[in-house]
Scaffold this active site. Sequence first.
Site, short mmCIF file in Angstrom:
data_model
loop_
_atom_site.label_atom_id
_atom_site.label_comp_id
_atom_site.label_asym_id
_atom_site.label_seq_id
_atom_site.Cartn_x
_atom_site.Cartn_y
_atom_site.Cartn_z
N LYS A 195 74.92 42.28 20.74
CA LYS A 195 74.20 42.84 19.59
C LYS A 195 72.72 43.00 19.92
CE LYS A 195 72.12 41.15 16.01
NZ LYS A 195 71.10 42.19 15.84
N GLU A 240 67.49 30.65 23.97
CA GLU A 240 66.18 30.93 24.58
C GLU A 240 65.26 31.27 23.41
OE1 GLU A 240 65.49 30.40 27.57
OE2 GLU A 240 67.32 30.65 28.74
N CYS A 293 57.80 35.65 24.93
CA CYS A 293 58.02 34.22 24.69
C CYS A 293 57.28 33.37 25.72
CB CYS A 293 59.51 33.91 24.70
SG CYS A 293 60.32 34.59 26.14
N GLU A 317 53.38 30.07 17.34
CA GLU A 317 53.59 31.23 18.20
C GLU A 317 53.15 32.49 17.45
OE1 GLU A 317 57.66 32.51 19.01
OE2 GLU A 317 57.07 32.72 21.11
P1 NAD Z 1 64.90 36.75 15.57
O1 NAD Z 1 65.29 35.35 15.75
O2 NAD Z 1 64.52 37.21 14.23
O3 NAD Z 1 66.05 37.75 16.05
C1 NAD Z 1 66.64 37.68 17.33
C2 NAD Z 1 68.03 38.28 17.26
O4 NAD Z 1 68.83 37.46 16.40
C3 NAD Z 1 68.07 39.68 16.64
O5 NAD Z 1 69.06 40.45 17.31
C4 NAD Z 1 68.50 39.42 15.21
O6 NAD Z 1 69.18 40.50 14.63
C5 NAD Z 1 69.43 38.24 15.40
N1 NAD Z 1 69.60 37.40 14.19
C6 NAD Z 1 68.74 37.25 13.17
N2 NAD Z 1 69.29 36.42 12.24
C7 NAD Z 1 70.49 36.04 12.71
C8 NAD Z 1 71.51 35.18 12.22
N3 NAD Z 1 71.39 34.55 11.06
N4 NAD Z 1 72.63 35.01 12.96
C9 NAD Z 1 72.76 35.63 14.15
N5 NAD Z 1 71.84 36.47 14.67
C10 NAD Z 1 70.70 36.66 13.96
O7 NAD Z 1 63.76 36.96 16.64
P2 NAD Z 1 62.95 38.27 16.95
O8 NAD Z 1 61.91 38.36 15.89
O9 NAD Z 1 63.83 39.43 17.19
O10 NAD Z 1 62.32 37.92 18.38
C11 NAD Z 1 61.15 37.21 18.51
C12 NAD Z 1 61.38 35.76 18.88
O11 NAD Z 1 62.22 35.65 20.02
C13 NAD Z 1 60.12 35.03 19.25
O12 NAD Z 1 60.06 33.80 18.59
C14 NAD Z 1 60.23 34.82 20.75
O13 NAD Z 1 59.54 33.76 21.27
C15 NAD Z 1 61.67 34.69 20.94
N6 NAD Z 1 62.05 35.05 22.30
C16 NAD Z 1 62.39 34.05 23.18
C17 NAD Z 1 62.72 34.37 24.49
C18 NAD Z 1 63.12 33.31 25.48
O14 NAD Z 1 63.68 33.66 26.48
N7 NAD Z 1 62.88 32.06 25.22
C19 NAD Z 1 62.72 35.69 24.90
C20 NAD Z 1 62.36 36.68 23.98
C21 NAD Z 1 62.05 36.33 22.66
#
Ligand code: NAD
Length: 458
Positions: A155, A230, A264, A357
């Site tokens: 997804k 992650e 991140c 963050e």
């Molecule tokens: P998010 O957590 O809102 O969304 C990430 C993904 O999860 C999206 O595809 C979203 O649709 C999905 N999602 C949202 N709610 C969900 C649920 N209840 N159940 C299942 N899936 C769900 O994060 P974002 O705003 O898209 O991304 C930013 C964040 O991601 C930042 O905090 C960043 O640090 C983190 N990030 C971490 C890494 C890493 O490798 N550690 C890499 C990239 C981003």
Amino acid sequence: MSTTYTVINPSTASPVTEVELADVDRTDAAIERAAAAFPPWRDLAPGERARLLRRFASVVDEHIDELAELEVRNAGHTWGNATWEAGNVRDVLNYYSAAPERLFGRQIPVPGGVDITFREPLGVVGIIVPWNFPMPILGWGMAPALAAGNTVVLKPAELTPLTAIRIGELALEAGLPEGVLTVIPGKGSVVGERFVTHPLVRKVCFTGSTAVGKKIMAGCAEQVKRCTLELGGKSANIVFADADLAKAAATAPYAVFDNAGQDCCARSRILVQESVHEQFLEQLGKAVQGMVVTDPGADRGSEMGPLISAHQRDSVRGYLDDVDVVCTGPAPDGDGFWVPPTVVAPRSTDDRVWREEVFGPVVAVLPFSDEAEAVAMANDTEYGLSGSIYTRDVGRALRVARRVEAGNLSVNSHSAVRYWTPFGGYKQSGLGRELGPDAPDAFTEEKNVFIAHEEATS
Ligand code: NAD
């Protein structure tokens, strides 16, 4: 019932295209097709699975420019980044295409027989991708999972589905059987949650915010489902007085403002030894003011693009209220979700901008007195993803690298994620590791088989 989502170009705030979002029924059907595709994919001769993954890599390679162009439009990434990201998908597929023929078990000495272990694939793996690096994060989950013999449902984030959809088509073009890789655009609360609750999905790989990651982990616990997380970061860039200060100051902006800080691993806290603090800030200011911040769609030389959405821009701006701004770099006027690269001086380590963050082009700088204080400040966070150490003293570099609680550290560089090496977080930055030579193992169960042999009678 399906709904659609309008993809927006964040550089201009104009619509790009409409994407259909899957509902629960469509998600279930895709998961069932992936489950049906699993036994033949698992049972394919290892060399044949390897050949298909290499073919997939070369089809991606033939489409690097197209994929990069999509990402520039969909995510506002710079051309340099978007091209690297598409190339990263190809490289990661090539790297793990060696795994099917090397998925070794062990032979363990035991009395009364022979003991061997097998690495068995799990079944259907669900991969949930965020919007900040749509292509690399897709590849880091998908490639080792497929190589180990699993099928994948994936997804993309609502905001950035276009490259994932195209890569799903390229997989079929390369000859991967139907159902082996299925890209399902949709909402996290619908498609993502179904990966967690559907019993045929045996593992969830989630990259995203720590808040959602905690929900995923709790949901997976219901079925003792495997999960890799992650999550976020608040990484430290520690600059000691003996460092090559010019290099440290010239490179620091790119370690946090790359991808407009939506990274991140962004080194969003700079800790500078107090004797060189003023000098460092002056050089950092010059480097920040010299950054090229332009619409990547109109300027291939852009070094920093916009934030992904109006929501993200407003959230980042919220951190700039009531904070001492040291300097800002350039940013275009007009439409698009722009925030200039910004250096701030927190009043204390309790300030929100130092602790949370920001996920935008904002870096906070504070002085430290000695090595012990630098390590204590770096570790004073719930996160632990990455970090950098600038010093000419090798002993200090190693001591500090061993003491900072983070999964990915670099000395005298701001090393990006490298697919040859393990990547993941300490503390609330994550659970498990991706990439590196052992990644396929994380998509297997280790099975132990004991074979008794009769005592020799003659
Ligand atoms: P998010 O957590 O809102 O969304 C990430 C993904 O999860 C999206 O595809 C979203 O649709 C999905 N999602 C949202 N709610 C969900 C649920 N209840 N159940 C299942 N899936 C769900 O994060 P974002 O705003 O898209 O991304 C930013 C964040 O991601 C930042 O905090 C960043 O640090 C983190 N990030 C971490 C890494 C890493 O490798 N550690 C890499 C990239 C981003």
